[in-house]
Design a protein around this motif. Structure first.
Motif: not given
Length: 116
Positions: A96-99, A23-44
């Motif tokens: 956040d909602a994920t705890g 859940p924490a990994i999914a929440a971090a990826e959702r934050r990166l997809d927010d309008a205020s941030q760009q998803a990291p290209t080639g991130g791992s």
């Protein structure tokens, strides 16, 4: 001995990642997809084990740590969001909602700080 592993952002976590962190990994990826941030290209993501506890880091293509998620000595999931990656101005103790409760660096109770 437990071996670490890597997987790409947007892919399901590696099978070696404990479900407690999903859940924490999914929440971090959702934050990166927010309008205020760009998803990291080639991130791992990188899974490592420290003192028998899992820790995952999200590193973008430029080598910048975007998220650092782990399990503390009490079994609680913690997350450190580097200042450059956070940017939301949210209260880090609120969680956040994920705890997930991001651990502020000055309140970090992990006993492994001396390794940094």
């Amino acid at each position: 001995m437990q071996l670490g592993s890597r997987w790409q952002v947007g892919q399901p976590p590696h099978p070696g990642v404990p479900g407690l962190l999903h859940p924490a990994i999914a929440a971090a990826e959702r934050r990166l997809d927010d309008a205020s941030q760009q998803a990291p290209t080639g991130g791992s993501w990188t899974l490592t084990w420290l003192e028998g506890r899992p820790r995952v880091e999200l590193i973008d293509a430029a080598g910048t740590v975007r998220a650092d998620i782990g399990v503390d000595a009490t079994g609680r999931v913690t997350e450190r969001v580097p200042p450059a990656a956070g940017g939301s101005g949210a209260d880090p103790a609120a969680g956040d909602a994920t705890g997930v409760r991001p651990a502020a660096d000055d309140h970090d109770d992990d006993d492994d700080d001396w390794l940094s």
